[in-house]
Write a protein that holds these residues in place. Structure first.
Motif, PDB file in Angstrom:
ATOM      1  N   UNK A 103      -8.001  -4.828  -4.790  1.00 26.02           N
ATOM      2  CA  UNK A 103      -8.443  -4.883  -6.183  1.00 26.02           C
ATOM      3  C   UNK A 103      -7.297  -5.285  -7.105  1.00 26.02           C
ATOM      4  N   UNK A 104      -6.116  -4.694  -6.901  1.00 24.28           N
ATOM      5  CA  UNK A 104      -4.947  -5.028  -7.731  1.00 24.28           C
ATOM      6  C   UNK A 104      -4.518  -6.480  -7.507  1.00 24.28           C
ATOM      7  N   UNK A 105      -4.595  -6.942  -6.266  1.00 24.29           N
ATOM      8  CA  UNK A 105      -4.233  -8.326  -5.960  1.00 24.29           C
ATOM      9  C   UNK A 105      -5.213  -9.295  -6.624  1.00 24.29           C
ATOM     10  N   UNK A 106      -6.505  -8.982  -6.550  1.00 24.13           N
ATOM     11  CA  UNK A 106      -7.528  -9.799  -7.218  1.00 24.13           C
ATOM     12  C   UNK A 106      -7.261  -9.893  -8.714  1.00 24.13           C
TER      13      UNK A 106
ATOM     14  N   UNK B 127       1.407 -12.969   2.383  1.00 27.62           N
ATOM     15  CA  UNK B 127       1.013 -11.684   2.954  1.00 27.62           C
ATOM     16  C   UNK B 127       0.711 -11.900   4.422  1.00 27.62           C
ATOM     17  N   UNK B 128       1.650 -11.470   5.247  1.00 23.60           N
ATOM     18  CA  UNK B 128       1.527 -11.639   6.688  1.00 23.60           C
ATOM     19  C   UNK B 128       0.654 -10.530   7.254  1.00 23.60           C
ATOM     20  N   UNK B 129      -0.128 -10.873   8.256  1.00 22.58           N
ATOM     21  CA  UNK B 129      -1.078  -9.940   8.863  1.00 22.58           C
ATOM     22  C   UNK B 129      -1.918  -9.288   7.756  1.00 22.58           C
ATOM     23  N   UNK B 130      -2.467 -10.137   6.892  1.00 23.58           N
ATOM     24  CA  UNK B 130      -3.190  -9.686   5.708  1.00 23.58           C
ATOM     25  C   UNK B 130      -4.404  -8.828   6.049  1.00 23.58           C
ATOM     26  N   UNK B 131      -4.981  -9.043   7.202  1.00 26.55           N
ATOM     27  CA  UNK B 131      -6.154  -8.260   7.608  1.00 26.55           C
ATOM     28  C   UNK B 131      -5.830  -6.778   7.681  1.00 26.55           C
ATOM     29  N   UNK B 132      -4.558  -6.430   7.781  1.00 21.31           N
ATOM     30  CA  UNK B 132      -4.125  -5.033   7.863  1.00 21.31           C
ATOM     31  C   UNK B 132      -4.176  -4.343   6.497  1.00 21.31           C
ATOM     32  N   UNK B 133      -4.332  -5.122   5.414  1.00 30.32           N
ATOM     33  CA  UNK B 133      -4.381  -4.536   4.073  1.00 30.32           C
ATOM     34  C   UNK B 133      -5.510  -3.523   3.941  1.00 30.32           C
ATOM     35  N   UNK B 134      -6.681  -3.900   4.394  1.00 33.19           N
ATOM     36  CA  UNK B 134      -7.840  -3.027   4.282  1.00 33.19           C
ATOM     37  C   UNK B 134      -8.460  -2.899   5.669  1.00 33.19           C
TER      38      UNK B 134
ATOM     39  N   UNK C  77       0.842  -1.195   0.000  1.00 36.39           N
ATOM     40  CA  UNK C  77       0.000   0.000   0.000  1.00 36.39           C
ATOM     41  C   UNK C  77       0.874   1.240   0.000  1.00 36.39           C
ATOM     42  N   UNK C  78       0.612   2.139  -0.966  1.00 37.04           N
ATOM     43  CA  UNK C  78       1.374   3.387  -1.085  1.00 37.04           C
ATOM     44  C   UNK C  78       0.624   4.527  -0.389  1.00 37.04           C
ATOM     45  N   UNK C  79       1.286   5.631  -0.261  1.00 37.04           N
ATOM     46  CA  UNK C  79       0.685   6.794   0.378  1.00 37.04           C
ATOM     47  C   UNK C  79       0.074   7.774  -0.596  1.00 37.04           C
ATOM     48  N   UNK C  80       0.129   7.455  -1.900  1.00 44.47           N
ATOM     49  CA  UNK C  80      -0.391   8.363  -2.918  1.00 44.47           C
ATOM     50  C   UNK C  80      -1.384   7.637  -3.804  1.00 44.47           C
ATOM     51  N   UNK C  81      -2.393   8.341  -4.259  1.00 45.30           N
ATOM     52  CA  UNK C  81      -3.421   7.767  -5.116  1.00 45.30           C
ATOM     53  C   UNK C  81      -2.772   7.236  -6.400  1.00 45.30           C
ATOM     54  N   UNK C  82      -3.116   6.005  -6.771  1.00 46.69           N
ATOM     55  CA  UNK C  82      -2.616   5.405  -7.994  1.00 46.69           C
ATOM     56  C   UNK C  82      -1.305   4.653  -7.848  1.00 46.69           C
ATOM     57  N   UNK C  83      -0.607   4.823  -6.751  1.00 47.48           N
ATOM     58  CA  UNK C  83       0.684   4.166  -6.558  1.00 47.48           C
ATOM     59  C   UNK C  83       0.557   2.769  -5.958  1.00 47.48           C
ATOM     60  N   UNK C  84      -0.554   2.492  -5.303  1.00 38.70           N
ATOM     61  CA  UNK C  84      -0.729   1.199  -4.647  1.00 38.70           C
ATOM     62  C   UNK C  84      -0.748   0.059  -5.656  1.00 38.70           C
TER      63      UNK C  84
ATOM     64  N   UNK D  61      -9.319   3.720   1.169  1.00 35.63           N
ATOM     65  CA  UNK D  61      -9.249   3.649  -0.295  1.00 35.63           C
ATOM     66  C   UNK D  61      -7.948   3.020  -0.783  1.00 35.63           C
ATOM     67  N   UNK D  62      -6.851   3.221  -0.071  1.00 35.70           N
ATOM     68  CA  UNK D  62      -5.581   2.617  -0.483  1.00 35.70           C
ATOM     69  C   UNK D  62      -5.623   1.099  -0.284  1.00 35.70           C
ATOM     70  N   UNK D  63      -6.217   0.657   0.815  1.00 34.85           N
ATOM     71  CA  UNK D  63      -6.350  -0.772   1.060  1.00 34.85           C
ATOM     72  C   UNK D  63      -7.270  -1.436   0.048  1.00 34.85           C
TER      73      UNK D  63
END
Length: 189
Positions: free
Chosen positions: A138-141, A118-125, A93-100, A131-133
């Motif tokens: 979405x990108x992973x899917x 992906x460790x501690x995957x629940x932290x993704x979103x 996850x990036x800190x800028x829109x579109x970079x994630x 919105x970054x999560x």
């Protein structure tokens, strides 16, 4: 010692691999080329469900299981490299829109031919407004769909938190039909 659920899972998965391979054997790939670019998997590998959700308390062996799974898939001829790329939210996850999405693609590219852990995957979103999560999921899917059979994703975390993550995205939930709950080690183990 221990990890009986994982041992049972591996036995079931290897039987599935053998059945798929029997139905449609593929050509033996070149070992030298595999080190540079993982080859396109045979159709029988694309039929396997390689992705796995691991749950368990701290110290139950989630990281070890992910690494072993990569090696087992390599030995079974499912994934050519069998290496494990470990990632956390900070890696995806990036800190800028579109970079994630770009960060997710970079990590996925490193995992091709092996396992993306992906460790501690629940932290993704963290919540639906993250919105970054959401972009990372979405990108992973998308990568799991486009590159089916070329890598395996192992999501790991605590049971309650993992259930919350998969509820956040129906597409992600549908890709992880295999759930492996690792029990705590008993004192005698």
């Amino acid at each position: 010692v221990g990890l009986q659920a994982f041992k049972d899972y591996v036995q079931r998965k290897l039987k599935s691999v053998a059945r798929c391979r029997q139905q449609e054997p593929g050509p033996a790939p070149s070992a030298d080329l595999q080190r540079l670019v993982p080859p396109e998997p045979p159709r029988w590998v694309k039929r396997l469900r390689l992705h796995l959700k691991l749950t368990g308390n701290p110290g139950t062996g989630k990281t070890t299981v992910a690494r072993l799974l990569g090696e087992i898939y390599r030995e079974a001829g499912v994934l050519p490299l069998g290496h494990t790329v470990k990632a956390t939210r900070a890696d995806l996850v990036a800190g800028y829109v579109g970079q994630t999405a770009l960060k997710v693609r970079e990590v996925v590219q490193r995992a091709l031919g092996g396992v993306l852990f992906i460790d501690e995957a629940y932290d993704l979103c963290r919540d639906p407004q993250d919105s970054f999560g959401v972009e990372a999921i979405t990108a992973l899917n998308e990568a799991m769909s486009d590159l089916n059979g070329r890598f395996a994703v192992v999501l790991a975390g605590y049971p309650k938190d993992m259930a919350r993550l998969l509820e956040a995205n129906a597409g992600l939930k549908s890709r992880f039909d295999e759930v492996l709950d690792l029990d705590d080690y008993r004192p005698e183990e």
